[in-house]
Design a protein around this motif. Structure first.
Motif, PDB file in Angstrom:
ATOM      1  N   CYS A 166      -5.403  -5.571  -0.420  1.00  0.00           N
ATOM      2  CA  CYS A 166      -6.680  -6.027  -0.994  1.00  0.00           C
ATOM      3  C   CYS A 166      -6.927  -7.515  -0.765  1.00  0.00           C
ATOM      4  N   LYS A 168      -8.573  -8.775   1.490  1.00  0.00           N
ATOM      5  CA  LYS A 168      -9.909  -8.983   2.049  1.00  0.00           C
ATOM      6  C   LYS A 168     -11.006  -8.731   1.025  1.00  0.00           C
ATOM      7  N   GLY A 169     -10.625  -8.545  -0.246  1.00  0.00           N
ATOM      8  CA  GLY A 169     -11.621  -8.394  -1.296  1.00  0.00           C
ATOM      9  C   GLY A 169     -11.822  -6.964  -1.747  1.00  0.00           C
ATOM     10  N   MET A 170     -12.376  -6.812  -2.943  1.00  0.00           N
ATOM     11  CA  MET A 170     -12.578  -5.494  -3.533  1.00  0.00           C
ATOM     12  C   MET A 170     -13.583  -4.655  -2.739  1.00  0.00           C
ATOM     13  N   SER A 171     -14.628  -5.295  -2.216  1.00  0.00           N
ATOM     14  CA  SER A 171     -15.622  -4.536  -1.446  1.00  0.00           C
ATOM     15  C   SER A 171     -14.988  -3.893  -0.231  1.00  0.00           C
ATOM     16  N   ARG A 172     -14.092  -4.628   0.442  1.00  0.00           N
ATOM     17  CA  ARG A 172     -13.398  -4.084   1.605  1.00  0.00           C
ATOM     18  C   ARG A 172     -12.487  -2.929   1.181  1.00  0.00           C
ATOM     19  N   TRP A 173     -11.827  -3.072   0.030  1.00  0.00           N
ATOM     20  CA  TRP A 173     -10.942  -2.005  -0.456  1.00  0.00           C
ATOM     21  C   TRP A 173     -11.743  -0.732  -0.704  1.00  0.00           C
ATOM     22  N   ILE A 174     -12.904  -0.862  -1.372  1.00  0.00           N
ATOM     23  CA  ILE A 174     -13.719   0.312  -1.685  1.00  0.00           C
ATOM     24  C   ILE A 174     -14.244   0.952  -0.408  1.00  0.00           C
ATOM     25  N   GLU A 175     -14.715   0.124   0.523  1.00  0.00           N
ATOM     26  CA  GLU A 175     -15.231   0.663   1.790  1.00  0.00           C
ATOM     27  C   GLU A 175     -14.138   1.380   2.563  1.00  0.00           C
ATOM     28  N   LYS A 176     -12.950   0.783   2.585  1.00  0.00           N
ATOM     29  CA  LYS A 176     -11.825   1.367   3.312  1.00  0.00           C
ATOM     30  C   LYS A 176     -11.406   2.699   2.695  1.00  0.00           C
ATOM     31  N   ASN A 178     -13.152   4.647   0.814  1.00  0.00           N
ATOM     32  CA  ASN A 178     -14.186   5.659   0.984  1.00  0.00           C
ATOM     33  C   ASN A 178     -13.964   6.412   2.295  1.00  0.00           C
TER      34      ASN A 178
END
Length: 289
Positions: A166, A168-176, A178
């Motif tokens: 994580c 690279k940030g929470m948004s990257r984690w969620i996108e990944k 998904n």
């Protein structure tokens, strides 16, 4: 000495630190899945070899790498960009390959999340295959990730490596995740149709790896999986001892399980053609069971 492979895809944030930690070896190879960011430009600033290969799946990428990218040594170590080699781990690897008792070795990861080591809810020590004879290992696909096939015996290394998940940030984690959840849903349907729970391995498995994989197969068949996973990780494994970072980690893993269940329902009830297993390129690891 042993060679080090570094797997990358759009890793401009992590690649410099990863390479710098790997330069303890005299042979470092960056295997890139056609990054569109500055990963390659940054890597070119270091004394490493760089090869690029279009991503098909995690298992195929690793097998292609081992079969097609020559290295200077018979023993190799695999790093992902958000992982680090440490001097202590490097020295233990050197000592082992001088008088090896096995053909491949597992190493435990230390998951670093929100600046903290998630010691409890990540099932530490959680082992990954990292050091091995190049001609003794290949990989197959399993869900969003890969599983190793070893022609020989395996051992375990005492030292551990940090995994900065994580970063690279929470948004990257969620996108990944998904993306990952789609492949996990495909694997879930396959396992439910053709697989079974290895009860003997679950309770009497000879290693953490064997027991964890049996637990994974069991978890696919449990009702209320997201809730069960949170309770298991936060209360039974002791995620509450990891503070705020531990609570957040456990919540994210439960959310990931819910995404998988939603994708399974979608594939069963809606006329949507799922992508092929491993379609999306990413070499980042997750903390699934």
């Amino acid at each position: 000495m042993f060679s080090i492979y570094i797997l990358t895809h759009n890793e401009e944030i992590d690649i410099a630190g990863c390479i710098e930690s790997a330069l303890l070896s005299d042979d470092v190879v960056v295997v890139d899945s056609l990054s569109s960011d500055r990963t390659i430009d940054i890597a070119k600033g270091y004394p490493v070899r760089i090869v690029q290969h279009e991503f098909e799946s995690h298992g195929k990428q690793r097998t292609w790498m081992l079969q097609s990218v020559p290295v200077s040594h018979d023993w190799v170590y695999i790093l992902e960009a958000d992982e680090r080699m440490t001097p202590e781990l490097f020295q233990e690897c050197l000592d082992l390959i001088q008088h090896p008792h096995h053909d491949a070795y597992y190493v435990a990861e230390r998951v670093i999340f929100m600046g903290h080591w998630i010691r409890h809810s990540t099932q530490y020590p959680r082992y990954q295959l990292r050091l091995f004879r190049k001609d003794k290992v290949w990989f197959t696909d399993y869900g969003h990730t890969e599983r190793e096939v070893i022609n020989g015996t395996t051992g375990f290394i005492k030292e551990t490596y940090p995994h900065y998940t994580c970063g690279k940030g929470m948004s990257r984690w969620i996108e990944k995740h998904n993306r990952y959840s789609t492949n996990e849903a495909i694997e879930t349907l396959r396992q439910l149709a053709t697989g079974r729970v290895a009860w003997k391995a679950l309770f009497l498995g000879e290693s953490e790896v064997e027991r964890r994989r049996a637990l994974k197969d069991l978890s696919l068949r449990l009702p209320f999986r997201p809730l069960i996973r949170f309770v298991y990780m936060y209360f039974f494994l002791g995620g509450w001892l990891d503070g705020r970072a531990g609570f957040t980690w456990c919540m994210l893993q439960a959310f990931y399980e819910y995404l998988i269940l939603l994708k399974v329902w979608e594939m069963q009830h809606l006329p949507i053609q799922p992508p092929q297993l491993g379609e999306m390129p990413s070499n980042e690891a997750s903390a699934s069971l």
